[in-house]
Design a protein around this motif. Structure first.
Motif: not given
Length: 257
Positions: A120-125
């Motif tokens: 999730l963190d990488h997708m938002v980034d």
């Protein structure tokens, strides 16, 4: 000292105690640019400490980061260039960036993150990285305040930023796959302050701050273009270094068949 994640649920800490535990469990700052290292990471630590006391989850903090960041991107695309719009974009982006740092630190406080949290963190980034400069193109094109040819600069910036982000993620994956765990651990040591200052033009936090100049369009365009040039030059030089590193990591695999 009680380690991160080892504290019994029935023991309650003060904000100061939690913050001290987190400060003692920080990752290294290898190569981190100045704003990210000296401003954003400490700000994220404070937010992570507060979120821990409130019982928030790392995914919840990631969602908060996304709300602030994507609100800034919406303002950039929809509002005319002005001092008010620029300050709003800068503040929204910087707060979102601080929460982006907080989610990983909160995960360490809670005893470790999860695969879905990292995803999730990488997708938002990745959405942020790809869309921020495109939103600037939309906003400036709608306002008709710069020559249309100049809009190639943020388009190029979007490409460079996306490639840079992908390369960092890919490098981490290949280092682990290549058995570079010891190298990664050694890489957690603190880099010289001079290096953090030297790479400051590539810092996402510096880019966020530049939007404060959005009301002075000519000045903004000049500074933004310089940041783009510096980031592109850094990426080109880094790719050479990364290629050599990956070549070295690949040699043991080829020798063992």
């Amino acid at each position: 000292m009680v380690q991160v994640g080892d504290r019994p649920a029935q023991v309650r800490e003060t904000f100061r105690q939690t913050h001290a535990r987190l400060s003692g469990a920080q990752k290294g700052a290898r190569g981190a640019p100045a704003y990210s290292r000296f401003v954003n990471r400490p700000a994220g630590r404070l937010l992570a400490t507060a979120a821990y006391g409130m019982g928030l989850t790392p995914n919840g903090v990631t969602a908060i980061s996304a709300v602030w960041t994507f609100s800034a991107i919406a303002v950039l695309a929809l509002a005319r260039p002005s001092w008010g719009a620029g300050i709003a974009v800068a503040v929204l982006l910087l707060v979102g960036y601080a929460f982006d740092s907080a989610d990983g630190q909160l995960a360490r406080l809670r005893g470790g993150g999860s695969l879905v949290g990292e995803w999730l963190d990488h997708m938002v980034d990745s959405v942020k990285t790809a869309s921020l400069h495109l939103a600037l193109v939309i906003g400036l094109y709608r306002a008709q305040v710069v020559p249309e040819a100049w809009l190639l600069v943020p388009l190029g910036y979007s490409a460079v930023s996306t490639v840079h982000f992908f390369a960092m993620i890919l490098n981490d994956q290949l280092r682990h796959r290549g058995g570079a765990a010891m190298r990664s651990a050694a890489g957690g040591t603190r880099a010289p302050v001079f290096r953090s200052l030297l790479v400051a033009p590539t810092d996402y936090g510096v880019l966020c701050l530049v939007f404060v100049l959005y009301g002075a369009t000519d000045v903004f365009v000049a500074v933004y273009s310089l940041l783009f040039a510096a980031t592109a030059a850094f990426l080109a030089a880094a790719c050479v270094s990364w290629f050599r590193e990956m070549s070295a990591l690949g040699r043991p695999d080829t020798s063992t068949g």
